[in-house]
Design a protein around this motif. Structure first.
Motif, PDB file in Angstrom:
ATOM      1  N   ASN A 137      -4.706   0.357   4.209  1.00 23.44           N
ATOM      2  CA  ASN A 137      -4.968  -0.573   3.109  1.00 23.44           C
ATOM      3  C   ASN A 137      -5.698   0.084   1.945  1.00 23.44           C
ATOM      4  OD1 ASN A 137      -7.419  -0.218   4.390  1.00 23.44           O
ATOM      5  ND2 ASN A 137      -8.079  -2.352   4.109  1.00 23.44           N
ATOM      6  N   THR A 139      -6.017   1.812  -1.418  1.00 24.18           N
ATOM      7  CA  THR A 139      -5.159   1.938  -2.599  1.00 24.18           C
ATOM      8  C   THR A 139      -5.577   3.084  -3.504  1.00 24.18           C
ATOM      9  OG1 THR A 139      -6.505   0.402  -3.893  1.00 24.18           O
ATOM     10  CG2 THR A 139      -4.705  -0.543  -2.581  1.00 24.18           C
ATOM     11  N   HIS A 187       1.120   1.286  -4.657  1.00 27.42           N
ATOM     12  CA  HIS A 187       0.255   0.117  -4.784  1.00 27.42           C
ATOM     13  C   HIS A 187      -0.037  -0.230  -6.253  1.00 27.42           C
ATOM     14  CE1 HIS A 187      -0.344   0.702  -0.518  1.00 27.42           C
ATOM     15  NE2 HIS A 187      -1.120  -0.362  -0.453  1.00 27.42           N
TER      16      HIS A 187
END
Length: 515
Positions: A137, A139, A187
């Motif tokens: 997760n 970024t 992202h």
């Protein structure tokens, strides 16, 4: 850390052509950045010539960004960042296509960085170590500024900025809150939807620092140790040329020199080795550029010569009762043989070794290799010395340009003591060296150098005339001849052939920000 190999591409936002551009590229390519795109918003022709000369051999490219002059600084930054993001997406697609036929290629995870010309990415270890704390997760990775002062330099000395400026502000300096991001490309928003050119519209909770801790923009406790893992070295004072770029009050604010961080020798050595390979590309491109200018100059002179010749009233064939003649029209080349630059004659030189007053021979870097230099020196140009090693292998000597296993230097020569001082960028500028005759033959037969045709050196016109008369000149010969240029001609050549910037003589002048 992801199982995929992190692949970093970078955009450089370039406002003006600067002597540090080649060094910026060499530093980041040596770190392992896989492609650099230069977004040029002001240098234009100089920036284009420089990058296009490199891109045939190196993973760099150039894009012009013509912005409306009425835009605010914030609007300019946003527009440039959007263009950089679009360009980096195209670059990664091209990289994917170039490796798609190689089954052994590791799966990659694309990351990007967008930096200014006075910002240098500096991992504490290596580039890959910056990504060791990333999770699925994550970024982006936030790297804090480390702001460097002038280190006492009133003007930029020759050599790489990383080595010349090692003094910086302490960690708790408030401006070290500022960060640049290494961001995961997949992202990021679409370029036209981007609104924050600094944090890329990414959720703060998904951004980490390089030590794996959560990024908290306004937490002063982070300044206790802002550079764990790496930093963005910011050389605002070294790069600002005048008060329009950095007003006096801001210069006083940023000129901080309380702590020292010296670069790791291994990183510097790797950068220097790669820089020398890049300089080979630069010299070849510069020589090609000058030969194009030679042809243009010869065509103009040929047209002028033909016009002058046609104005003569003499007939081609004359027969008289007492005499006759056939007029012989000399070619332009015949006339140019009288030009001392076109017909530069060879003068013998001496092969020498350089020895310190302690009896130590000058050796190339790193010193544990124990490879002493031999030098080629001529009395007609006593301020010029060319060094090489006997085994003809590549070497480095500080930040001095050493392409093709050779370095030509503008030295200070004492004819009475037969001693020399090398320039600052060699790392031996304060060491007095004796010239000792040696029996080591030069590695090549150097082309004779052009004589000066101006009071303080060689003109660009004289340089081009020399190239016209010596069509087999090698890049190493050109490197020697460039050191003969006068100050005004050096500035002229910097404009017409910016790719040769690193090889031009360095003339000191008062910096623009001083009264």
């Amino acid at each position: 850390m992801s199982a995929r190999r992190p692949r970093l591409t970078c955009a450089l936002l370039l406002k003006k052509a600067d002597h540090t551009l080649a060094g910026w590229l060499a530093w980041h390519l040596a770190l392992g950045v896989e492609h650099i795109v230069v977004i040029d918003s002001g240098a234009f022709d100089n920036g284009r010539q420089t990058i296009q000369a490199y891109q045939a051999d190196w993973p760099v490219s150039w894009i012009a960004a013509e912005l409306d002059d009425t835009l605010s600084a914030e609007e300019r930054r946003l527009n440039l960042t959007r263009l950089a993001l679009t360009s980096l997406r195209h670059i990664t697609q091209e990289l994917d296509q170039s490796t798609s036929h190689r089954p052994d290629e590791d799966a990659v995870e694309d990351w990007i960085a967008i930096l200014d010309a006075d910002e240098y990415l500096s991992p504490n270890y290596d580039l890959r170590s910056l990504f060791q704390h990333t999770k699925d997760n994550t970024t982006a990775i936030a790297l804090h500024w480390r702001i460097y002062g002038t280190a006492g330099h009133l003007m930029p000395p020759p050599g790489h900025i990383i080595n010349n400026y090692v003094w910086h502000a302490p960690p708790e300096f408030h401006d070290h809150h500022f960060v640049r991001l290494l961001a995961r490309l997949d992202h990021l928003p679409e370029a036209n939807a981007l609104t924050n050119p600094f944090l890329f519209d990414l959720p703060l909770e998904t951004i980490i620092r390089s030590d794996g801790q959560a990024y908290q923009p306004h937490d002063d406790s982070t300044l206790a140790a802002p550079w764990k893992g790496g930093a963005i070295q910011h050389y605002i004072c070294a790069q600002a040329h005048d008060e329009t770029e950095l007003p006096a009050a801001m210069r006083a604010h940023y000129d901080r020199n309380e702590q020292i961080t010296t670069p790791e020798r291994d990183k510097v050595q790797l950068m220097r080795q790669l820089a020398n390979h890049m300089r080979e590309s630069a010299l070849r491109a510069g020589l090609s550029r000058l030969r194009d200018l030679v042809q243009q100059q010869l065509e103009k002179q040929r047209a002028a010569w033909l016009l002058h010749d046609s104005d003569l009233t003499l007939e081609d064939h004359v027969r008289h009762e007492t005499f006759l003649y056939d007029r012989i029209r000399p070619s332009l080349e015949d006339v140019l043989t009288l030009n001392p630059q076109f017909s530069a004659h060879y003068e013998p030189g001496r092969t020498v070794l350089l020895r310190s007053t302690e009896g130590q021979l000058l050796e190339c870097d790193p010193p544990e290799h124990h490879r002493p230099f031999a030098g080629f020196w001529q009395e007609s140009t006593p301020h010029l010395l060319t060094l090489y090693t006997q085994d003809a292998t590549p070497f480095t000597l500080g930040d001095a340009p050493c392409p093709f296993g050779m370095v030509s230097l503008h030295i200070t020569y004492d004819p009475v003591k037969q001693t020399v001082l090398l320039p600052h960028e060699t790392g031996h500028g304060s060491t007095v060296l004796e010239m000792i005759p040696a029996a080591v033959p030069p590695p090549m037969l150097f082309t004779p150098l052009p004589p000066a045709n101006e009071e303080d050196g060689l003109s660009v016109r004289g340089l081009l005339m020399w190239l016209a008369g010596h069509p087999t000149v090698q890049p190493q010969d050109l490197q020697r001849a460039l050191l003969l240029l006068s100050p005004s001609s050096t500035q002229h050549l910097r404009t017409v052939a910016p790719i040769l910037e690193e090889f031009l003589p360095h003339f000191t002048k008062k910096p623009a920000f001083l009264p």
